[in-house]
Design an enzyme around this catalytic site. Structure first.
Site, PDB file in Angstrom:
ATOM      1  N   ASP A 237      13.732  39.342 -14.997  1.00  0.00           N
ATOM      2  CA  ASP A 237      14.401  39.440 -16.289  1.00  0.00           C
ATOM      3  C   ASP A 237      15.119  40.781 -16.354  1.00  0.00           C
ATOM      4  OD1 ASP A 237      12.107  40.962 -16.514  1.00  0.00           O
ATOM      5  OD2 ASP A 237      11.444  40.109 -18.409  1.00  0.00           O
TER       6      ASP A 237
ATOM      7  N   TYR B 206      16.640  44.603 -17.234  1.00  0.00           N
ATOM      8  CA  TYR B 206      16.066  45.897 -17.581  1.00  0.00           C
ATOM      9  C   TYR B 206      15.880  45.969 -19.100  1.00  0.00           C
ATOM     10  CZ  TYR B 206      17.535  47.361 -12.885  1.00  0.00           C
ATOM     11  OH  TYR B 206      17.711  47.475 -11.523  1.00  0.00           O
TER      12      TYR B 206
ATOM     13  N   PHE C  87      19.527  43.368 -11.463  1.00  0.00           N
ATOM     14  CA  PHE C  87      19.306  44.646 -10.785  1.00  0.00           C
ATOM     15  C   PHE C  87      20.406  45.677 -11.047  1.00  0.00           C
ATOM     16  CE2 PHE C  87      16.818  41.667  -8.111  1.00  0.00           C
ATOM     17  CZ  PHE C  87      15.570  42.240  -8.283  1.00  0.00           C
TER      18      PHE C  87
ATOM     19  N   HIS D 292       9.318  41.950  -4.573  1.00  0.00           N
ATOM     20  CA  HIS D 292      10.230  42.588  -5.511  1.00  0.00           C
ATOM     21  C   HIS D 292      10.489  44.028  -5.063  1.00  0.00           C
ATOM     22  CE1 HIS D 292      11.755  44.133  -9.355  1.00  0.00           C
ATOM     23  NE2 HIS D 292      12.010  42.877  -9.661  1.00  0.00           N
TER      24      HIS D 292
END
Length: 222
Positions: A64, A66, A77, A185
């Site tokens: 999801d 930031y 990202f 991740h």
């Protein structure tokens, strides 16, 4: 939240405006009445606006957005300039440099990748301020699953980069003629478990070239 025409055609309609998504729209309206929600409405479908359906050559799938102010702008990202790259993005840059010997960018804007055919997609497209995961299981996953399924049904090969457990769960949706790469991740909590050294950027380019396609330019000049 209107999808661009190429995605409306591919998905069989402007899904987010249909009655099936009334609950999601109502939830977002309620959230925005009492909380800051990221990214802002005009940026929520930026991944689709920057990368037409027919242009998709690779997909990077995150979780999801930031959840800090001014960061998220609809590309997984990625952060708006002049925001400094967050820790996860710094780790992506470390892997990019190690894999392709590219200099680490000084900014956090991945928009050039989107313009070159990399769909920068999160499984959930909004989040409440300082509350990671707060908009999960509210309807976004059904929409992004439809996007993945539609891309998977394309005969043209697409490379899927699935980073993190949430992204890994989508692997069974991807047809075998595409390239599916999984890694932990890039968060500092998990990058050392296999994200560093995964070599995904180079693997994608070698795979595309083996199919007679141009490699992706992964550089991010200032």
């Amino acid at each position: 939240m209107r999808l661009p025409p190429s995605w409306v055609d591919a998905l069989g309609g402007d899904l987010l405006l249909e009655p099936d998504y009334d609950e999601l729209r109502s939830f977002l309206t309620a959230e925005e009445s009492s909380h800051a929600v990221y990214p802002p409405p005009d940026d929520r479908l930026a991944a689709f606006e920057r990368t037409d359906f027919e242009a998709v050559r690779a997909v990077i799938l995150g979780q999801d957005p930031y959840h800090g102010p001014g960061q998220a702008h609809g590309l997984c990202f990625s952060v708006n300039r002049p925001c400094a790259p967050p820790p996860s993005l710094k780790n992506i840059y470390k892997e990019l440099s190690a894999d392709l010997q590219l200099p680490p960018p000084t900014h956090g804007d991945l928009g050039p990748w989107a313009d070159r055919g990399v769909l920068l997609l999160n499984t959930v497209l909004t989040v409440r301020h300082k509350a990671a995961g707060s908009h999960r299981k509210r309807g976004w996953e059904r929409f992004t699953d439809r996007v993945i399924d539609t891309l998977s049904s394309r005969p043209e090969p697409v490379a899927f980069l699935l980073w993190g457990r949430s992204a890994h769960s989508k692997a069974p949706r991807i047809a075998s003629h595409h390239l599916t790469l999984c890694a932990p991740h890039p968060s500092p909590l998990s990058a050392y478990r296999g994200f560093f050294g995964c070599g995904h950027f180079g693997q994608v380019n070698r795979w595309l070239e083996s199919r007679g396609q141009q490699p992706i330019d992964w550089s991010l000049p200032d």
